[in-house]
Structure formats: C-alpha cells, structure tokens
Design an enzyme around this catalytic site. Structure first.
Site, PDB file in Angstrom:
ATOM      1  N   PRO A  93      11.922  -9.562  -8.881  1.00 51.46           N
ATOM      2  CA  PRO A  93      11.758  -8.709 -10.052  1.00 51.46           C
ATOM      3  C   PRO A  93      12.620  -7.448 -10.023  1.00 51.46           C
ATOM      4  O   PRO A  93      12.810  -6.827  -8.982  1.00 51.46           O
ATOM      5  CB  PRO A  93      10.270  -8.327 -10.019  1.00 51.46           C
ATOM      6  CG  PRO A  93       9.862  -8.527  -8.605  1.00 51.46           C
ATOM      7  CD  PRO A  93      10.690  -9.668  -8.087  1.00 51.46           C
ATOM      8  N   ASN A  94      13.107  -7.124 -11.223  1.00 53.25           N
ATOM      9  CA  ASN A  94      13.913  -5.921 -11.482  1.00 53.25           C
ATOM     10  C   ASN A  94      15.349  -6.009 -10.969  1.00 53.25           C
ATOM     11  O   ASN A  94      16.157  -5.129 -11.259  1.00 53.25           O
ATOM     12  CB  ASN A  94      13.218  -4.652 -10.946  1.00 53.25           C
ATOM     13  CG  ASN A  94      11.904  -4.396 -11.644  1.00 53.25           C
ATOM     14  OD1 ASN A  94      11.884  -4.230 -12.855  1.00 53.25           O
ATOM     15  ND2 ASN A  94      10.807  -4.407 -10.908  1.00 53.25           N
TER      16      ASN A  94
ATOM     17  N   ARG B  31      19.709   0.070 -12.922  1.00 51.37           N
ATOM     18  CA  ARG B  31      18.458   0.449 -12.264  1.00 51.37           C
ATOM     19  C   ARG B  31      18.729   1.402 -11.098  1.00 51.37           C
ATOM     20  O   ARG B  31      19.384   1.019 -10.116  1.00 51.37           O
ATOM     21  CB  ARG B  31      17.820  -0.831 -11.728  1.00 51.37           C
ATOM     22  CG  ARG B  31      16.614  -0.581 -10.881  1.00 51.37           C
ATOM     23  CD  ARG B  31      16.210  -1.827 -10.116  1.00 51.37           C
ATOM     24  NE  ARG B  31      14.962  -1.582  -9.437  1.00 51.37           N
ATOM     25  CZ  ARG B  31      14.467  -2.367  -8.492  1.00 51.37           C
ATOM     26  NH1 ARG B  31      15.107  -3.457  -8.131  1.00 51.37           N
ATOM     27  NH2 ARG B  31      13.331  -2.063  -7.916  1.00 51.37           N
TER      28      ARG B  31
ATOM     29  N   TYR C 115      20.378   1.697  -5.646  1.00 46.15           N
ATOM     30  CA  TYR C 115      20.832   0.296  -5.610  1.00 46.15           C
ATOM     31  C   TYR C 115      22.315   0.107  -5.913  1.00 46.15           C
ATOM     32  O   TYR C 115      22.812  -1.022  -5.879  1.00 46.15           O
ATOM     33  CB  TYR C 115      19.979  -0.547  -6.574  1.00 46.15           C
ATOM     34  CG  TYR C 115      18.520  -0.570  -6.185  1.00 46.15           C
ATOM     35  CD1 TYR C 115      18.100  -1.224  -5.026  1.00 46.15           C
ATOM     36  CD2 TYR C 115      17.555   0.085  -6.945  1.00 46.15           C
ATOM     37  CE1 TYR C 115      16.770  -1.233  -4.645  1.00 46.15           C
ATOM     38  CE2 TYR C 115      16.219   0.079  -6.583  1.00 46.15           C
ATOM     39  CZ  TYR C 115      15.834  -0.574  -5.426  1.00 46.15           C
ATOM     40  OH  TYR C 115      14.515  -0.579  -5.047  1.00 46.15           O
TER      41      TYR C 115
ATOM     42  N   ASN D 235      15.933 -11.990  -1.765  1.00 51.23           N
ATOM     43  CA  ASN D 235      15.540 -10.601  -2.011  1.00 51.23           C
ATOM     44  C   ASN D 235      14.364 -10.676  -2.975  1.00 51.23           C
ATOM     45  O   ASN D 235      14.548 -10.856  -4.186  1.00 51.23           O
ATOM     46  CB  ASN D 235      16.681  -9.774  -2.605  1.00 51.23           C
ATOM     47  CG  ASN D 235      16.286  -8.310  -2.738  1.00 51.23           C
ATOM     48  OD1 ASN D 235      15.102  -7.967  -2.670  1.00 51.23           O
ATOM     49  ND2 ASN D 235      17.264  -7.443  -2.925  1.00 51.23           N
TER      50      ASN D 235
ATOM     51  N   ALA E 245       9.900  -6.230  -5.070  1.00 53.54           N
ATOM     52  CA  ALA E 245       8.576  -5.681  -4.765  1.00 53.54           C
ATOM     53  C   ALA E 245       7.620  -6.731  -4.194  1.00 53.54           C
ATOM     54  O   ALA E 245       6.706  -6.386  -3.430  1.00 53.54           O
ATOM     55  CB  ALA E 245       7.978  -5.053  -6.018  1.00 53.54           C
TER      56      ALA E 245
ATOM     57  N   GLU F 211      16.100 -12.686   4.753  1.00 54.87           N
ATOM     58  CA  GLU F 211      15.511 -11.682   3.864  1.00 54.87           C
ATOM     59  C   GLU F 211      16.522 -10.549   3.696  1.00 54.87           C
ATOM     60  O   GLU F 211      16.997  -9.998   4.692  1.00 54.87           O
ATOM     61  CB  GLU F 211      14.212 -11.158   4.489  1.00 54.87           C
ATOM     62  CG  GLU F 211      13.540 -10.061   3.687  1.00 54.87           C
ATOM     63  CD  GLU F 211      12.276  -9.514   4.376  1.00 54.87           C
ATOM     64  OE1 GLU F 211      11.756 -10.167   5.324  1.00 54.87           O
ATOM     65  OE2 GLU F 211      11.833  -8.425   3.977  1.00 54.87           O
TER      66      GLU F 211
ATOM     67  N   HIS G  46      17.518  -6.854   1.653  1.00 58.77           N
ATOM     68  CA  HIS G  46      17.210  -5.718   0.783  1.00 58.77           C
ATOM     69  C   HIS G  46      18.460  -4.865   0.651  1.00 58.77           C
ATOM     70  O   HIS G  46      19.110  -4.550   1.658  1.00 58.77           O
ATOM     71  CB  HIS G  46      16.062  -4.877   1.347  1.00 58.77           C
ATOM     72  CG  HIS G  46      14.825  -5.687   1.503  1.00 58.77           C
ATOM     73  ND1 HIS G  46      14.072  -6.086   0.422  1.00 58.77           N
ATOM     74  CD2 HIS G  46      14.265  -6.250   2.599  1.00 58.77           C
ATOM     75  CE1 HIS G  46      13.077  -6.843   0.849  1.00 58.77           C
ATOM     76  NE2 HIS G  46      13.171  -6.957   2.167  1.00 58.77           N
TER      77      HIS G  46
ATOM     78  N   ARG H  58      12.494   4.626   3.040  1.00 56.56           N
ATOM     79  CA  ARG H  58      11.892   4.914   1.736  1.00 56.56           C
ATOM     80  C   ARG H  58      10.368   5.068   1.871  1.00 56.56           C
ATOM     81  O   ARG H  58       9.854   5.346   2.935  1.00 56.56           O
ATOM     82  CB  ARG H  58      12.310   3.824   0.754  1.00 56.56           C
ATOM     83  CG  ARG H  58      13.842   3.759   0.608  1.00 56.56           C
ATOM     84  CD  ARG H  58      14.274   2.721  -0.400  1.00 56.56           C
ATOM     85  NE  ARG H  58      13.790   3.050  -1.736  1.00 56.56           N
ATOM     86  CZ  ARG H  58      13.725   2.164  -2.738  1.00 56.56           C
ATOM     87  NH1 ARG H  58      14.106   0.909  -2.534  1.00 56.56           N
ATOM     88  NH2 ARG H  58      13.273   2.531  -3.916  1.00 56.56           N
TER      89      ARG H  58
END
Ligand code: DQA
Length: 143
Positions: free
Chosen positions: A9-10, A17, A22, A73, A76, A97, A99, A106
């Site tokens: 998502p996103n 964004r 990012y 990825n 969330a 995985e 990111h 963060r």
C-alpha cells in the site's frame, strides 16, 4: 527465472509521497528500473503494486505455486499483517524483504516486521537501489 517484485500500500504514490523519506522516483520509474535490472541479470521480472491486502495474498500464493523468488515491500503491512506473513511463509524460493527507507531510524512502530524472520534477507534504507541489490542477490543465489 521468473521473479516477482511485489509492492504494497501507498507505494503506487512513490514520487509524490513524502519525497523527503521515499525520494523522487515514481512507481513507473521503479518498474522500469526493476525490469531493466532483471534483463541485465537474466531474470524475468514482473513488478506489481496493490493497496488491497487480499490481492497481495493472492499474488504471494501465485509466486508460491510457481516456486518463484519474491522481492517484497509490503509497506505498512510489514508491521502487522499476519495474513501477508502467512502467505509469504508458503514461498519455497527466496524472499527478500525491501524497504526504501531505513525503518529502524523511524517511528518505533516501524522497527518491528512480521516478515523478517521468514525472509531470506532484509534490505532497508538504500532507497530504490534496495530493489536492484535484492535482484542481484536473487540472480546470484536462487536456483
Ligand atoms: C516502507 C516502510 C514502511 O514502514 C511504510 O509503511 C511504507 C514503506 C519503505 O519502503 O520504506 O509504506 O516499506
């Protein structure tokens, strides 16, 4: 080798964004980057993005049935989706995985991943280069 890059998502809003977190690469740019990197490495890369958890679960089932490596990825969902974890756990080929941001720098809630202990490896904080690094590893190591 067929290789899936699956974005949650996103991530379709990359480029607009939170660019300070990012970067300015759009999702279309990311698709090109992954497909071209794949060509150079001899991988047949397919990139998909969804904001719908059930769709992601279905794609992971597809990758499991194809015994294909996955660069994931999960956005969330990384931090709480047991459904995505359970689907990813069915993969038999490597799972990387990724990111874009360094989640460990963060908010506290981003420090935990429900995926990392079932992933082959984790890349975080290398921007979109993390995808290239993941594909490179898969090309070198996945059978
Ligand atoms: C992300 C980090 C997650 O915490 C966040 O929810 C995302 C993107 C990253 O690529 O840095 O959507 O996975």
């Amino acid at each position: 080798m067929k290789t899936f890059v699956l974005n949650g998502p996103n991530l379709g809003r990359l480029g607009t964004r939170e660019p300070s977190v990012y970067g300015s690469t759009t999702h279309d740019d990311l698709v090109r980057l992954c497909v071209e990197t794949g060509k150079d490495l001899g991988l047949d890369v397919e990139v998909r993005q969804t904001d719908h958890e059930g769709e992601m679960v279905g794609w992971l089932h597809e990758a499991a049935d194809a015994a294909a490596p996955v660069v994931l990825n999960a956005g969330a969902w990384t931090h709480y989706s047991i459904a995505v974890r359970d689907a990813a756990a069915q993969l038999t080929a490597p799972l990387v995985e990724v990111h874009i941001s360094n989640v460990h720098q963060r908010e506290q809630f981003r420090h935990h991943s429900v995926l990392s202990d079932i992933a082959t490896g984790v890349l975080a904080g290398f921007g979109v280069d993390g995808y290239r690094l993941a594909l490179r590893w898969i090309a070198d190591n996945a059978k």
